[in-house]
Scaffold this motif. Structure first.
Motif, short mmCIF file in Angstrom:
data_model
loop_
_atom_site.label_atom_id
_atom_site.label_comp_id
_atom_site.label_asym_id
_atom_site.label_seq_id
_atom_site.Cartn_x
_atom_site.Cartn_y
_atom_site.Cartn_z
N HIS A 3 3.98 1.90 1.77
CA HIS A 3 2.96 1.86 2.68
C HIS A 3 1.63 1.25 2.27
O HIS A 3 0.91 0.63 2.96
CB HIS A 3 2.75 3.30 3.39
CG HIS A 3 1.66 3.44 4.32
ND1 HIS A 3 1.64 2.69 5.49
CD2 HIS A 3 0.32 3.99 4.25
CE1 HIS A 3 0.50 2.79 6.36
NE2 HIS A 3 -0.26 3.85 5.42
N LEU A 4 1.33 1.60 0.96
CA LEU A 4 0.40 1.21 0.23
C LEU A 4 0.09 -0.41 -0.07
O LEU A 4 -0.93 -0.85 0.49
CB LEU A 4 0.07 1.86 -1.07
CG LEU A 4 -1.30 1.76 -1.96
CD1 LEU A 4 -2.31 2.39 -0.90
CD2 LEU A 4 -1.25 2.31 -3.09
N ILE A 5 1.32 -0.90 -0.21
CA ILE A 5 1.32 -2.34 -0.38
C ILE A 5 1.39 -3.00 0.98
O ILE A 5 0.32 -4.01 1.02
CB ILE A 5 2.90 -2.70 -1.17
CG1 ILE A 5 2.81 -2.30 -2.48
CG2 ILE A 5 3.15 -4.30 -0.97
CD1 ILE A 5 4.07 -2.49 -3.35
N TYR A 8 -2.27 -3.09 1.88
CA TYR A 8 -3.50 -4.09 1.15
C TYR A 8 -2.83 -5.49 0.91
O TYR A 8 -3.13 -5.96 -0.03
CB TYR A 8 -3.84 -3.21 -0.09
CG TYR A 8 -4.79 -2.24 0.18
CD1 TYR A 8 -5.84 -2.10 0.48
CD2 TYR A 8 -4.21 -0.92 -0.12
CE1 TYR A 8 -6.72 -1.06 0.67
CE2 TYR A 8 -4.94 0.28 0.00
CZ TYR A 8 -6.09 0.33 0.46
OH TYR A 8 -6.89 1.23 0.73
N LEU A 9 -1.74 -5.80 1.83
CA LEU A 9 -0.95 -6.81 1.34
C LEU A 9 -2.03 -8.20 1.62
O LEU A 9 -1.93 -9.22 0.50
CB LEU A 9 -0.05 -7.14 2.40
CG LEU A 9 0.91 -8.32 2.29
CD1 LEU A 9 1.46 -8.46 0.75
CD2 LEU A 9 1.94 -8.37 3.43
N LEU A 15 -5.99 -11.97 -3.64
CA LEU A 15 -6.61 -12.10 -5.19
C LEU A 15 -5.43 -12.82 -6.09
O LEU A 15 -5.97 -13.55 -7.11
CB LEU A 15 -6.56 -10.66 -5.74
CG LEU A 15 -7.77 -9.58 -5.12
CD1 LEU A 15 -7.47 -8.14 -5.41
CD2 LEU A 15 -8.99 -10.20 -5.66
N THR A 16 -4.47 -12.82 -5.64
CA THR A 16 -3.38 -13.60 -6.25
C THR A 16 -3.56 -15.15 -6.27
O THR A 16 -3.54 -15.92 -7.18
CB THR A 16 -1.87 -13.30 -5.87
OG1 THR A 16 -1.56 -12.11 -6.08
CG2 THR A 16 -0.78 -14.23 -6.62
#
Length: 54
Positions: A3-5, A8-9, A15-16
């Motif tokens: 859920h966290l990923i 903030y996907l 950023l990547t």
């Protein structure tokens, strides 16, 4: 964690991409510097090898 990923996907991808573009910029500058140095003197060559292993 999943859920966290997912939450903030967009930021992770952004950023990547910025990191990859920064690496490409630095590599391009190094290549330009290397070609300029090689053009000035055939005896002096600068080589920089970068490898990323996961």
């Amino acid at each position: 964690m999943k859920h966290l990923i997912r939450r903030y996907l967009n930021e992770i991808v952004g950023l990547t991409m910025m990191a990859l573009l920064t690496i490409a910029l630095v590599a391009g500058q190094v290549e330009a510097t290397t070609q300029e140095a090689a053009a000035k003197s055939a005896a002096d060559a600068i080589e920089i090898h970068v490898s990323f292993k996961g």
